[in-house]
Design a protein around this motif. Structure first.
Motif, mmCIF file in Angstrom:
data_model
loop_
_atom_site.group_PDB
_atom_site.id
_atom_site.type_symbol
_atom_site.label_atom_id
_atom_site.label_comp_id
_atom_site.label_asym_id
_atom_site.label_seq_id
_atom_site.Cartn_x
_atom_site.Cartn_y
_atom_site.Cartn_z
ATOM 1 N N ALA A 31 0.995 -1.087 0.008
ATOM 2 C CA ALA A 31 0.143 0.083 0.029
ATOM 3 C C ALA A 31 0.885 1.330 -0.093
ATOM 4 N N ARG A 32 0.857 1.956 -0.901
ATOM 5 C CA ARG A 32 1.433 3.441 -1.026
ATOM 6 C C ARG A 32 0.628 4.487 -1.436
ATOM 7 N N PRO A 33 1.159 5.786 -0.860
ATOM 8 C CA PRO A 33 0.423 7.032 -0.942
ATOM 9 C C PRO A 33 0.519 7.560 -2.253
ATOM 10 N N ALA A 34 -0.367 8.367 -2.708
ATOM 11 C CA ALA A 34 -0.263 9.372 -3.602
ATOM 12 C C ALA A 34 -1.050 10.485 -3.605
ATOM 13 N N TYR A 35 -0.818 11.545 -4.509
ATOM 14 C CA TYR A 35 -1.562 12.854 -4.468
ATOM 15 C C TYR A 35 -1.917 13.456 -5.444
ATOM 16 N N ALA A 36 -3.098 14.038 -5.609
ATOM 17 C CA ALA A 36 -3.688 14.411 -6.629
ATOM 18 C C ALA A 36 -2.999 15.952 -7.161
ATOM 19 N N SER A 37 -2.600 16.439 -6.208
ATOM 20 C CA SER A 37 -1.689 17.751 -6.305
ATOM 21 C C SER A 37 -0.728 18.111 -5.331
ATOM 22 N N ALA A 38 0.138 19.083 -5.630
ATOM 23 C CA ALA A 38 0.856 19.687 -4.475
ATOM 24 C C ALA A 38 2.155 18.930 -3.888
ATOM 25 N N ALA A 39 2.083 17.415 -4.226
ATOM 26 C CA ALA A 39 3.031 16.689 -3.675
ATOM 27 C C ALA A 39 3.430 15.495 -4.769
ATOM 28 N N SER A 40 4.184 14.651 -4.389
ATOM 29 C CA SER A 40 4.471 13.566 -5.090
ATOM 30 C C SER A 40 4.519 12.402 -4.265
ATOM 31 N N PRO A 41 4.084 11.166 -4.965
ATOM 32 C CA PRO A 41 4.228 10.798 -6.235
ATOM 33 C C PRO A 41 2.398 11.237 -6.640
#
Length: 245
Positions: free
Chosen positions: A159-169
């Protein structure tokens, strides 16, 4: 002083959107809370009426809850500002402010509920990308990353995070990275309260990157209603305060 048997209303403060699906979804969630016996008033920080200031007009006491999934700019800066404005307009107003919806353990249950809606359950052959809106506040993004790490223990391949804006990935980058790391199957969990621009953008990008499924937004999940009721009860155990003016 209010009578001990009379509970103050809950003024829920959502982000707000021009997308009518968003306001309908917020009301559906709050209807679940109303069904638990709470007097609930809806308000929005932007894009939709009423404002929190308007929702607090005429009240002597209220519990204010930000319907936000992480503590970031809106809860740390915007909300205190509008509460100060409300108290200037209504000098007798006393408020208790709850924490945001997240982080909370029940949110993982709500995320799994929404993945189950599209036929996905935790499995050792499936990796999940937890996609949030993203924030300029590093602590908010760190909260999403910590939530993803905790979710790995629920039986996923990863399980990994991701971001729709302002950060990566980005969601697409996270999906591709999991396939590159050997994940047999990758799905995306939408960590959004309501439909709108970000949720639509994430679905399109994730599917293009090869995600096998993308969950609906959290919406009127019973777990979220439970969190709202829990936060309300905890707030009542604290003394009311005046917002700084």
């Amino acid at each position: 002083m209010r009578h001990p048997s009379v509970r103050p209303p809950l003024v829920a403060v959502a982000h707000g959107s021009r997308d009518p699906r968003a306001t309908a979804t917020v009301e559906s969630l709050l209807d679940l809370v109303r069904a638990r016996g709470l007097d609930v008033r809806t308000s929005y920080l932007d894009h939709a009426p009423p404002s929190p200031v308007r929702a607090l007009d005429g009240l002597r006491e209220a519990v204010v809850m930000p319907l936000l999934l992480t503590e970031a700019y809106h809860s740390k800066i915007d909300l205190p500002g509008v509460l100060a404005q409300a108290c200037r307009r209504n000098p007798v107003l006393d408020v208790r402010v709850t924490g945001t919806l997240g982080p909370h353990p029940l949110l993982l249950d709500a995320l799994e509920r929404r993945l189950a809606d599209v036929g996905v359950r935790p499995s050792p052959d499936t990796a999940v990308v937890l996609v949030a809106a993203g924030s300029s506040d590093p602590s908010a993004n760190a909260t999403i990353a910590a939530t993803a790490r905790a979710w790995r223990n629920h039986g996923w391949y990863d399980a990994r995070p991701a971001y729709a804006s302002a950060a990566s990935p980005t969601p697409a980058e996270a999906v591709r990275a999991l396939y590159a790391a050997g994940a047999p199957r990758v799905v995306v969990a939408s960590y959004f309260l309501a439909p709108g621009y970000f949720a639509d953008k994430v679905r399109s990008a994730a599917e293009e990157a090869g995600a096998r499924a993308v969950s609906p937004v959290l919406g009127a999940a019973p777990e979220l209603a439970e969190i709202v009721v829990e936060r309300y009860g905890a707030a009542l155990a604290r003394p009311a305060v005046r917002a700084a003016v």
